[in-house]
Design an enzyme around this catalytic site. Sequence first.
Site, PDB file in Angstrom:
ATOM      1  N   GLU A 188      -4.309   8.215  -2.917  1.00 48.70           N
ATOM      2  CA  GLU A 188      -4.996   7.241  -2.496  1.00 48.70           C
ATOM      3  C   GLU A 188      -5.171   6.267  -3.588  1.00 48.70           C
ATOM      4  O   GLU A 188      -5.082   4.850  -3.498  1.00 48.70           O
ATOM      5  CB  GLU A 188      -6.180   7.196  -1.484  1.00 48.70           C
ATOM      6  N   HIS A 238       0.772  -1.150   0.211  1.00 46.48           N
ATOM      7  CA  HIS A 238      -0.006  -0.093   0.134  1.00 46.48           C
ATOM      8  C   HIS A 238       0.888   1.136  -0.022  1.00 46.48           C
ATOM      9  O   HIS A 238       0.853   1.929  -0.773  1.00 46.48           O
ATOM     10  CB  HIS A 238      -0.929  -0.173   1.252  1.00 46.48           C
ATOM     11  N   GLU A 239       1.749   1.370   1.098  1.00 47.86           N
ATOM     12  CA  GLU A 239       2.642   2.629   0.984  1.00 47.86           C
ATOM     13  C   GLU A 239       3.525   2.552  -0.177  1.00 47.86           C
ATOM     14  O   GLU A 239       3.921   3.586  -0.514  1.00 47.86           O
ATOM     15  CB  GLU A 239       3.351   2.293   2.279  1.00 47.86           C
ATOM     16  N   HIS A 253       1.945   4.686  -2.681  1.00 49.18           N
ATOM     17  CA  HIS A 253       2.101   6.151  -2.513  1.00 49.18           C
ATOM     18  C   HIS A 253       3.527   6.349  -2.847  1.00 49.18           C
ATOM     19  O   HIS A 253       3.861   7.377  -3.591  1.00 49.18           O
ATOM     20  CB  HIS A 253       1.890   6.396  -1.077  1.00 49.18           C
TER      21      HIS A 253
END
Length: 506
Positions: free
Chosen positions: A300, A270-271, A274
């Site tokens: 996001e 997830h990160e 980003h």
Amino acid sequence: MNIPSRPTGQQAYDILRQRFARMGQIRNALGILGWDKDTMMPAGAADSRAESIATLAVLSHELMTAPDMPDLLARAAPGDDAMATANLTEMRRQHAHAAAVPGELVEATSRAASRCEMAWRTARQNSDFASLLPHLQTVLECTRAVAAAKAGALGLSPYDALLDQYDAGTRQADIDPVFAELASELPDLIATALEHQKSLPAPIAPTGPFAVPAQEKLGRETMAALGFDMQRGRLDVSLHPFCGGAEDDVRITTRYEHDDCINALMGIVHETGHALYEQGLPKDWRAQPVGEARGMSLHESQSLLMEMQVARSRPFMDWMAPRLRAAFADSGDDAAWGADNLHRLVTRVRPGFIRVDADEVTYPAHILVRYEMETALIAGTMKLADLPEAFNARIHDLLGLKVPEDRLGCLQDIHWPSGSWGYFPTYTLGAIIAAQLREAAGRDNPAIMPAIAKGDFTPLLDWLRPRIHARGSAASTKEIVRDATGAVPNTGPYLRHLRERYCAQV
């Protein structure tokens, strides 16, 4: 710097570029200080760090609101270059936000948020909302003051003024019908997904313990495979996973559990989504507004594209399963490490208390609750002391769960203590965009998902780089998504995705 008394359009723009570059460097310093505060800073340094952060925030604000800024912004004319023109537009937008807020309020807000964050860590651990209440009340009062100041200057409602900080152009009027549609669809979607899940073999959870060094090693290897430049970033541990740092120093964090090796991996993916966005921003426009990420909904979308659309897909698990087995070969039944089982495990629908651990189907309910709470708190129609009871009631309404303690309820997120009000809607807006991007990418290049099954993420990244990352803030979120997919953001691909993956229907 010698500034002409009446600079030409190009001179004014050049002066602005230098000034915004200076503010960009302050932002880089704040990013590293913030990362350190959340990962390595000793607790005893909290007050000193709060002062340092507040001082830098004020210095940046003073540069942004210098007396000559309105004249420079009015005179500036960068010529026919489209990126320079977009840069000037973003300069003017950022200045309008900053100029609306007095410097003393910027300082008070920064200091209050830093102190509240540290109080939140203890309050969360002890499930003690009462101890956080006075600190959070101060942050809320500062946030309301900021919202009121910006609302008056920008001609927006207070909540819209907060939204605009995170997602330029997004308004509550845009969000309300989308969230109303999701609130209407969610009960049946959740029920159908749970019923369909009963027809499948129950997934077997691998049994631990899972050594943290092995989890970290696998996480770093996955980051690199996804395209993260390990020479321009790093992975660390924090209470709440995040992506931060500075230009060419993008720092992400996760949190490890000894009895679960999947959550940390998904947090890293997830990160990394980003971070890939940050590392792919236009290099020629570093430290300039147009070189920044467009907004948090698009940000996001990048993390959720990687985590939800990609990492929880069957092709990804075909690639990851043997790596998990190799990393934790001594951890329990070998049947648990099969790709089919792991895919069922990472797509399991199970209503729970913790937002960051929620599955795709129930996750929007968590955001709906937070959106309702923060809009009411900003509007003053709810007292902060009533937050735990109201929060718990809505979780029960939407997910059928009774929250047993505040640690599992309104204390679980860092956003409100850190002053991030108006941020929560961007998570679900990002999920909607992520589904739309994945659908469009697969349509443009059908080889993307087969490549992922082999651990090759290059085709996907090659599709994203020019369409999303490299555009920075040169256009609005709606324009960027429309140009990439052929349509403005809409719930169609998102709902199709959820029904196809979780309900075996299109």
